[in-house]
Write a protein that holds these residues in place. Structure first.
Motif, PDB file in Angstrom:
ATOM      1  N   ILE A 159       0.788  -1.291  -0.073  1.00 36.64           N
ATOM      2  CA  ILE A 159      -0.050   0.166   0.006  1.00 36.64           C
ATOM      3  C   ILE A 159       0.912   1.451   0.022  1.00 36.64           C
ATOM      4  N   MET A 160       1.874   1.467   1.020  1.00 36.45           N
ATOM      5  CA  MET A 160       2.909   2.601   0.922  1.00 36.45           C
ATOM      6  C   MET A 160       3.707   2.710  -0.335  1.00 36.45           C
ATOM      7  N   ALA A 161       3.901   1.699  -1.148  1.00 35.87           N
ATOM      8  CA  ALA A 161       4.557   1.633  -2.302  1.00 35.87           C
ATOM      9  C   ALA A 161       3.773   2.099  -3.391  1.00 35.87           C
ATOM     10  N   ALA A 162       2.640   1.861  -3.335  1.00 33.70           N
ATOM     11  CA  ALA A 162       1.325   2.487  -4.210  1.00 33.70           C
ATOM     12  C   ALA A 162       1.314   3.875  -4.110  1.00 33.70           C
ATOM     13  N   GLY A 163       1.406   4.372  -2.777  1.00 34.00           N
ATOM     14  CA  GLY A 163       1.365   5.781  -2.343  1.00 34.00           C
ATOM     15  C   GLY A 163       2.542   6.519  -2.785  1.00 34.00           C
ATOM     16  N   LEU A 164       3.769   5.911  -2.689  1.00 33.52           N
ATOM     17  CA  LEU A 164       4.920   6.822  -2.963  1.00 33.52           C
ATOM     18  C   LEU A 164       4.927   6.784  -4.543  1.00 33.52           C
ATOM     19  N   ALA A 165       4.624   5.715  -5.374  1.00 33.35           N
ATOM     20  CA  ALA A 165       4.596   6.039  -6.806  1.00 33.35           C
ATOM     21  C   ALA A 165       3.712   6.983  -7.151  1.00 33.35           C
ATOM     22  N   ALA A 166       2.593   7.104  -6.594  1.00 32.40           N
ATOM     23  CA  ALA A 166       1.363   8.318  -6.850  1.00 32.40           C
ATOM     24  C   ALA A 166       1.946   9.669  -6.560  1.00 32.40           C
TER      25      ALA A 166
END
Ligand code: HEM
Length: 406
Positions: A159-166
């Protein structure tokens, strides 16, 4: 910026359910807000909710300027209302047969209009057409999931990896250019627009570009995710209420009634399930409870508001006519309390205690009035709205509605 602190999972923290203790802890300057000092720190560390004492007060005072009454009125009338009307018109245009009802998913609808309104508040240039809005929506959705990662039942790292990519997309598409344009305006002595980026550039010069980016992301999710999760609960309670109180259908255009519906819906369904805190030193509450330095607390807003002393009779039942106890807010604890009380509360909703002639009603109130005027009902053609199974927070997965007056 404080360090990234590990700590127990929310379920293992000391749970506080008593309203008096929740209130005292929220007001204490010896107990810090901790939500974004944990797993979401890489995305949101350093944002206003993570600050303490003087540093927090200064940032908050500065940002409060964005919520002046005139600014709220402009935001509602010139951004939110046109955005709602545009989306209703676009959904109507999709209809192939005029006898078919116009439909939408209320979760998607809420987030789209909130994202547009918040982009203006932040000062993101170029979010002008539907394509840009969809892209920003996708970022806001991933930021929202990252901010609520503490309650997720799936892999927190993913979830955090997706947030950082965003976050990378956010910088590349809108943030870097909007920040640069305002910095150039400032350097040339030209007038700056009234928005978060301009305020921070002009008055919080100690912040670097990365810190301003974290604040902008926090604003985007603080505004759009909370509202997106709140609106379907409010609509669901209102539909059930109307079934049992059909005479109130005549009041759906009445701002006072809808405001009570919104606040009572917020009271019953706090979009942030519990507020996380970490004690900066040993504290003894007036109830006698001892909190050790470093102890992590989860303030259970749901439990704290569902007691007779705060909400009056039948506290677990939705009632827009509920008389609240003296000193309690009609929306309960949903906007927190103490030094970190939600700054955006007046942008989200107003209270019946405030002057009825006030300029702004609150975006959720305005939004619900427009939707009910368009004849919003649950979509009878689809299965009922589903709750999410991937988080312990009480959230909807989808909420299909139709508009019978379009
Ligand atoms: C239904 C709508 C909303 C709800 C239920 C809500 C709820 C909350 C809560 C509970 C907090 C305190 C968190 C804590 O103490 O740990 C908070 C803080 C905050 N909210 Fe909201 N919020 C909403 C809408 C908004 C909007 C529209 C904005 C505007 C951008 C906003 C901006 C903020 C900010 C900046 C803070 C941090 C304040 C500080 O740390 O001093 N919120 N919100």
């Amino acid at each position: 910026m404080t360090e990234h602190q590990k700590g127990p999972a929310v379920a293992e923290m000391t749970h506080i359910t008593s309203p008096a203790e929740v209130d005292e802890i929220l007001r204490s300057t010896d107990i810090a807000a901790d939500l974004h000092n944990r797993d979401s720190f890489p995305l949101l560390g350093g944002s206003v909710l993570t600050l303490t004492r003087t540093e927090h007060l200064q940032r908050r005072r500065l940002e409060a300027r964005l919520f002046a009454r005139d600014a709220l009125h402009i935001s509602e009338q010139s951004v939110l209302l046109p955005a709602v009307k545009r989306r209703l018109a676009a959904r109507t245009a999709l209809r192939t047969d005029p006898v078919d009802p116009v439909g939408d998913d209320l979760l998607v609808f809420s987030r789209m209009v909130l994202v547009e309104m918040t982009a203006r508040l932040i000062g993101l240039d170029g979010v002008e057409d539907d394509e840009q809005l969809e892209l920003l929506y996708s970022c806001a959705e991933r930021f929202g999931e990252a901010a609520s990662v503490e309650w997720a039942l799936t892999d927190h790292g993913e979830i955090m990896a997706a947030g950082l990519a965003a976050s990378d997309e956010f910088v590349e598409r809108w943030f870097a250019s909007s920040y640069r344009r305002r910095r150039e305006l400032l350097e040339s002595g030209a007038e700056l627009p009234v928005d978060l980026l301009s305020l921070l550039l002009a008055h919080a010069k100690e912040l670097d570009e990365d810190e301003v980016r974290r604040e902008a992301i926090f604003f985007l999710l603080a505004s759009s995710s909370t509202t997106t999760h709140a609106v379907p609960h409010i609509a669901s309670e209102l539909f059930a209420w109307l079934e049992n109180h059909p005479d109130d259908a005549a009041k759906l255009g009445d701002v006072g009634f809808i405001r009570q519906v919104v606040n009572e819906g917020l009271r019953m369904h706090p979009p942030v399930p519990s507020l996380l805190r970490r004690s900066l030193r040993d504290v003894t509450l007036s109830t006698g409870r001892h909190i050790a330095e470093g102890e992590c607390l989860a303030l259970d807003l749901d439990a704290a508001v569902r007691v007779v002393e705060v909400s009056g009779e039948d506290p677990a039942v939705f009632n827009p006519y509920r008389p609240m106890s003296t000193g309690a807010h009609p929306y309960g604890f949903s906007f927190g309390g103490g030094p970190h009380t939600c700054l955006g509360r007046p942008l989200a909703t107003s209270t019946s205690k405030t002057n009825p002639d006030e300029a702004a009603s609150g975006s959720i109130v305005v939004f619900m009035l427009e939707l009910m005027a368009a004849g919003m009902r649950l979509d009878p053609r689809t299965p009922p709205p589903r709750r999410r199974a991937d988080t312990v927070a009480d959230r909807f997965e989808s909420f299909p509605v139709i508009f019978t007056a379009l």
